[in-house]
Design an enzyme around this catalytic site. Structure first.
Site, PDB file in Angstrom:
ATOM      1  N   GLU A 135       0.837  -1.211   0.000  1.00  0.00           N
ATOM      2  CA  GLU A 135       0.000   0.000   0.000  1.00  0.00           C
ATOM      3  C   GLU A 135       0.860   1.245   0.000  1.00  0.00           C
ATOM      4  OE1 GLU A 135      -3.944  -0.710   2.410  1.00  0.00           O
ATOM      5  OE2 GLU A 135      -2.141  -1.222   3.506  1.00  0.00           O
ATOM      6  N   GLY A 140     -10.243  -7.546   9.008  1.00  0.00           N
ATOM      7  CA  GLY A 140     -11.141  -8.695   8.931  1.00  0.00           C
ATOM      8  C   GLY A 140     -12.573  -8.225   9.198  1.00  0.00           C
ATOM      9  N   MET A 179      -5.254  -4.264  13.628  1.00  0.00           N
ATOM     10  CA  MET A 179      -4.237  -4.323  14.673  1.00  0.00           C
ATOM     11  C   MET A 179      -3.579  -2.978  15.011  1.00  0.00           C
ATOM     12  SD  MET A 179      -2.556  -7.995  13.536  1.00  0.00           S
ATOM     13  CE  MET A 179      -1.562  -8.180  14.994  1.00  0.00           C
ATOM     14  N   GLU A 180      -4.075  -1.876  14.463  1.00  0.00           N
ATOM     15  CA  GLU A 180      -3.386  -0.594  14.688  1.00  0.00           C
ATOM     16  C   GLU A 180      -4.282   0.610  14.989  1.00  0.00           C
ATOM     17  OE1 GLU A 180      -2.933  -2.268  11.662  1.00  0.00           O
ATOM     18  OE2 GLU A 180      -1.106  -3.336  12.238  1.00  0.00           O
ATOM     19  N   ASP A 183     -10.676 -10.467   4.708  1.00  0.00           N
ATOM     20  CA  ASP A 183     -11.058 -11.803   5.191  1.00  0.00           C
ATOM     21  C   ASP A 183     -12.199 -11.625   6.189  1.00  0.00           C
ATOM     22  OD1 ASP A 183      -8.338 -10.861   6.738  1.00  0.00           O
ATOM     23  OD2 ASP A 183      -9.836 -11.652   8.108  1.00  0.00           O
TER      24      ASP A 183
END
Ligand code: ADE
Length: 250
Positions: free
Chosen positions: A13, A79, A193-194, A217
């Protein structure tokens, strides 16, 4: 206009962002490469956060304190948790919660101690602009991704959602865990996660923050399959096209 920090979670990215910053110059701080330059006429610093809340908090702090950014935009993958959030959709966060924060019984589960809150909001104006840019790109996904990627990932009618994203230092890859997260935080649309770490740092410094995540996902037992290929073929292309629209001259 103030300088904009763009934080990408994945290398692909960031590469797609840097392709659009012709004059970028690299500066290394805290072991990270910060790319300073312009996207159209905007003063931009782009950086890879690395993975997890601590890495993201360090990155956001350096962007604000060392590079003086006046807003931060985060782009990455997540996700999907809520039923209606499918692979290939985009979620624009209106707020973040750390799903692995638990100082109970001293404080309620999820509350960040001494802040009196679990949820950190994003900037409404920036988020609305990001959601409009995402809508424009997703309504023409075939043009952005190419027919092969649309067919390979079965992306028909991808949608933009706005709502709560939850963050924690775990890649959620079992149905058991995603069901437990949905029960504990029923409002959550997606997990990554961030974001909650960046939201908290931006709250501390009073810096407007917006975040966009492409759903890679369903955070279940098959969550790991083709993750990197999806980032390459879909998420990084969406990010670049959405940011291109976000940064186009007003
Ligand atoms: N980023 C993309 N998919 C994720 C997942 N299932 N869990 C945590 N972070 C993610």
């Amino acid at each position: 206009m103030s300088r904009i920090g763009i934080v990408a979670a994945m290398h692909q990215e960031l590469a797609a962002v840097l392709e659009r910053m012709p004059d970028e110059q690299r500066l290394v701080v805290a072991g990270r490469d910060f790319w300073v330059g312009h996207w159209h006429d905007r003063d931009v610093v782009a950086v890879l956060s690395r993975v997890g809340k601590v890495a993201a908090a360090t990155t956001a702090t350096v962007l604000i304190e060392r590079f003086g950014v006046g807003q931060i935009v985060f782009t990455g993958a997540a996700g999907g948790l809520a039923e209606q959030v499918r692979v290939g959709d985009v979620v624009v966060a209106d707020g973040f919660v750390q799903h692995d924060m638990d100082a109970s019984p001293l404080f309620p589960r999820f509350e960040v101690p001494l802040y009196g809150r679990a949820r950190f909001g994003t900037d409404r104006t920036l988020s609305q602009r990001l959601a409009s840019a995402a809508q424009a790109v997703l309504s023409n996904a075939r043009q952005t991704l190419g027919a092969d990627a649309v067919a390979e990932f079965d992306l028909h009618g991808p949608r933009v959602h706005s709502g709560l994203i939850i963050s924690g230092d775990r890649f959620v890859a079992t149905t058991l865990e995603s069901v437990a997260l949905r029960q504990a935080l029923p409002e959550a649309l997606a997990v990554e996660m961030e974001g909650a770490a960046v939201a908290q740092v931006c709250h501390d410094f009073g810096v407007p923050f917006a975040a966009l995540r492409t759903i890679s996902d369903r955070a279940d037992d098959v969550a790991h399959i083709d993750f990197m290929r999806f980032i390459d073929q879909v998420a990084s292309r969406y990010s670049a096209a959405i940011l291109e629209s976000y940064f186009s001259p007003l």
